[in-house]
Design a protein around this motif. Structure first.
Motif, PDB file in Angstrom:
ATOM      1  N   ALA A 271       0.678  -1.046   0.351  1.00  0.00           N
ATOM      2  CA  ALA A 271      -0.040   0.072   0.280  1.00  0.00           C
ATOM      3  C   ALA A 271       1.155   1.300  -0.048  1.00  0.00           C
ATOM      4  O   ALA A 271       0.167   2.402  -0.587  1.00  0.00           O
ATOM      5  CB  ALA A 271      -1.212  -0.244   1.193  1.00  0.00           C
ATOM      6  N   ALA A 272       1.993   1.234   0.759  1.00  0.00           N
ATOM      7  CA  ALA A 272       3.017   2.511   0.358  1.00  0.00           C
ATOM      8  C   ALA A 272       3.344   2.683  -0.241  1.00  0.00           C
ATOM      9  O   ALA A 272       3.315   3.197  -0.703  1.00  0.00           O
ATOM     10  CB  ALA A 272       4.003   1.965   1.875  1.00  0.00           C
ATOM     11  N   VAL A 273       4.093   1.597  -1.378  1.00  0.00           N
ATOM     12  CA  VAL A 273       4.760   1.476  -2.279  1.00  0.00           C
ATOM     13  C   VAL A 273       3.474   2.454  -3.808  1.00  0.00           C
ATOM     14  O   VAL A 273       4.059   3.239  -4.517  1.00  0.00           O
ATOM     15  CB  VAL A 273       5.048   0.530  -3.032  1.00  0.00           C
ATOM     16  N   ILE A 305       9.134   2.938  -8.034  1.00  0.00           N
ATOM     17  CA  ILE A 305       9.657   1.844  -7.505  1.00  0.00           C
ATOM     18  C   ILE A 305       8.339   1.399  -7.605  1.00  0.00           C
ATOM     19  O   ILE A 305       7.388   1.235  -7.584  1.00  0.00           O
ATOM     20  CB  ILE A 305       9.310   2.716  -5.617  1.00  0.00           C
ATOM     21  N   ALA A 306       8.735  -0.167  -7.502  1.00  0.00           N
ATOM     22  CA  ALA A 306       7.832  -1.252  -7.084  1.00  0.00           C
ATOM     23  C   ALA A 306       8.245  -2.543  -6.476  1.00  0.00           C
ATOM     24  O   ALA A 306       8.660  -2.766  -6.304  1.00  0.00           O
ATOM     25  CB  ALA A 306       7.649  -1.581  -8.482  1.00  0.00           C
ATOM     26  N   GLU A 311       6.282  -4.866 -12.747  1.00  0.00           N
ATOM     27  CA  GLU A 311       5.621  -3.650 -12.851  1.00  0.00           C
ATOM     28  C   GLU A 311       6.396  -2.435 -13.555  1.00  0.00           C
ATOM     29  O   GLU A 311       5.919  -1.493 -14.122  1.00  0.00           O
ATOM     30  CB  GLU A 311       5.575  -3.630 -11.628  1.00  0.00           C
ATOM     31  N   LEU A 312       8.057  -2.530 -12.634  1.00  0.00           N
ATOM     32  CA  LEU A 312       8.702  -1.408 -13.390  1.00  0.00           C
ATOM     33  C   LEU A 312       8.772  -1.192 -15.188  1.00  0.00           C
ATOM     34  O   LEU A 312       8.545   0.129 -15.240  1.00  0.00           O
ATOM     35  CB  LEU A 312       9.355  -0.920 -12.860  1.00  0.00           C
ATOM     36  N   ALA A 328      14.813   3.339  -0.664  1.00  0.00           N
ATOM     37  CA  ALA A 328      14.075   3.553  -1.289  1.00  0.00           C
ATOM     38  C   ALA A 328      13.328   3.729  -1.081  1.00  0.00           C
ATOM     39  O   ALA A 328      12.737   5.010  -1.613  1.00  0.00           O
ATOM     40  CB  ALA A 328      13.745   1.832  -2.113  1.00  0.00           C
ATOM     41  N   LEU A 329      12.917   3.601  -0.235  1.00  0.00           N
ATOM     42  CA  LEU A 329      11.553   4.713   0.806  1.00  0.00           C
ATOM     43  C   LEU A 329      12.242   6.308   1.371  1.00  0.00           C
ATOM     44  O   LEU A 329      11.825   6.868   0.528  1.00  0.00           O
ATOM     45  CB  LEU A 329      11.290   3.786   2.097  1.00  0.00           C
ATOM     46  N   ALA A 330      13.147   6.147   1.452  1.00  0.00           N
ATOM     47  CA  ALA A 330      13.613   7.019   1.576  1.00  0.00           C
ATOM     48  C   ALA A 330      14.171   7.906   0.530  1.00  0.00           C
ATOM     49  O   ALA A 330      13.568   9.320   0.510  1.00  0.00           O
ATOM     50  CB  ALA A 330      14.953   7.342   2.137  1.00  0.00           C
TER      51      ALA A 330
END
Length: 367
Positions: A271-273, A305-306, A311-312, A328-330
């Motif tokens: 969900a965050a991605v 981001i995936a 997907e990317l 990646a999140l940062a």
């Protein structure tokens, strides 16, 4: 927590060498420079094993241990790219372990964690040891520092120093209070910590502007402040340990409210991605798990981001790499100007350690 301090780093192309090193120089270490050099040699070998280029390693070597003027226990975070220093930051505490990484993305999450809780504060120490009367002799000495905790441990804020005759203290306390208000306003202070002689500090507190009086916390004693370290450091450490900044607390309360009513919030890595891909994240909440095994696929841009490589590629992204999820999140948070809130798991357990507060609700999610 706003991550704008990392924007200059992400404007540079990788790959990056990321190094976290204990650079403490305290009395417990016989030869701190030799100890730092030995630790660096181990990290240099780790960088070489990950394929770091010679210029990047040389750039790190020229920076490691350059904080000889910082006393006490602390550390360094060093980032280099293409043979140049990309970012240098002093760590308020030594890293839990020395680490080195070479890869497409910088390893910034340990640095972000050390910036938390990011509490803007004003520390005031009122020095006086004489008779409690305005007709006594001697002087009242004031030390004050405005800063953000815990960064002021290694990067002290603006210091104010005044020495006032006791006979003038009642009048001068009001003037000093207005001066303190100006410093507090510049960094949007949420706490004013006052220590020192009970009588002298009481006069100061009563004459502080109303905007500061409601934020005052008095602490017993003071403890000597080491030169180059935060004023009242030991008292602040006890006061702020386990506490969140008011701004982050407000974001967490908003997240919990949205979650309770099924609104603009979500939990879990997927969900965050998904929300970051669409630039919908206002704040991401993270249970700090340095040992997290999660990995993500990324492209050249922050929003690329995936969870899966395909997907990317289906979006037309050609250059894709697998990276640690926290790295990646940062980058995605900085690139989309979203905020990060580190939440202790004991306070709130998040599915897969991640939750997001959206900028707006997804109308398609409602029936």
């Amino acid at each position: 927590m706003r991550l704008s301090f990392l924007e200059p780093l992400y404007k540079q192309p990788g790959p990056f060498a990321s190094v976290y090193l204990d650079t403490s120089r305290d009395a417990a270490i016989d030869d701190p420079d030799a100890a730092i050099e030995l630790r660096w040699r181990h990290l240099r070998d780790a960088l070489m094993s990950e394929g770091a280029d010679r210029d990047s390693i040389t750039a790190v070597a020229g920076t490691v241990g350059s904080d000889g003027d910082v006393p006490g226990t602390h550390g360094q975070a060093v980032f280099t790219a293409h043979g140049r220093l990309a970012l240098l930051d002093e760590l308020p505490a030594p890293p839990s372990q020395d680490t080195a990484h070479f890869g497409t993305l910088p390893d910034t999450m340990p640095l972000i964690i050390q910036h938390a809780p990011g509490i803007p504060y004003l520390a005031v120490h009122v020095h006086y040891g004489g008779r409690h009367s305005t007709d006594a002799g001697g002087t009242v000495r004031i030390e004050a520092e405005a800063g953000t905790w815990p960064l002021t441990k290694v990067t002290p804020g603006h210091r104010l120093g005044e020495e006032i005759p006791v006979g003038d203290w009642t009048r001068a306390a009001g003037e000093i209070g207005r001066e303190l208000e100006g410093h507090a306003r510049r960094i949007d202070v949420e706490t004013v910590v006052v220590a020192g002689d009970v009588w002298a500090r009481g006069i100061l507190v009563r004459r502080l502007p109303a905007s500061l009086r409601g934020q005052v916390t008095t602490v017993k004693g003071a403890g000597e402040s080491e030169p180059g370290r935060a004023l009242l450091e030991q008292r602040l450490d006890g006061l702020f340990r386990g506490r969140m900044a008011a701004h982050d607390r407000a974001l967490l309360d908003a997240f919990l409210a949205e979650r309770a009513r099924g609104g603009a919030s979500a939990e879990g890595l997927a969900a965050a991605v998904s929300a970051l891909q669409r630039g919908r994240v206002k704040a991401l909440f993270l249970n700090d798990h340095p040992e997290s095994p999660f990995r993500l696929w990324v492209g050249p841009e922050p929003g690329q981001i995936a969870l899966a490589e395909q997907e990317l590629r289906s979006y037309g992204t050609r250059e894709v790499r697998e990276e640690r999820a926290d790295a990646a999140l940062a980058r995605a948070l900085v690139g989309t100007r979203a905020e990060l809130v580190v939440v202790p798991e004991r306070e709130l357990w998040l599915c897969e350690g991640v939750g997001v507060l959206m900028r707006y609700a997804d109308p398609t999610s409602r029936e």
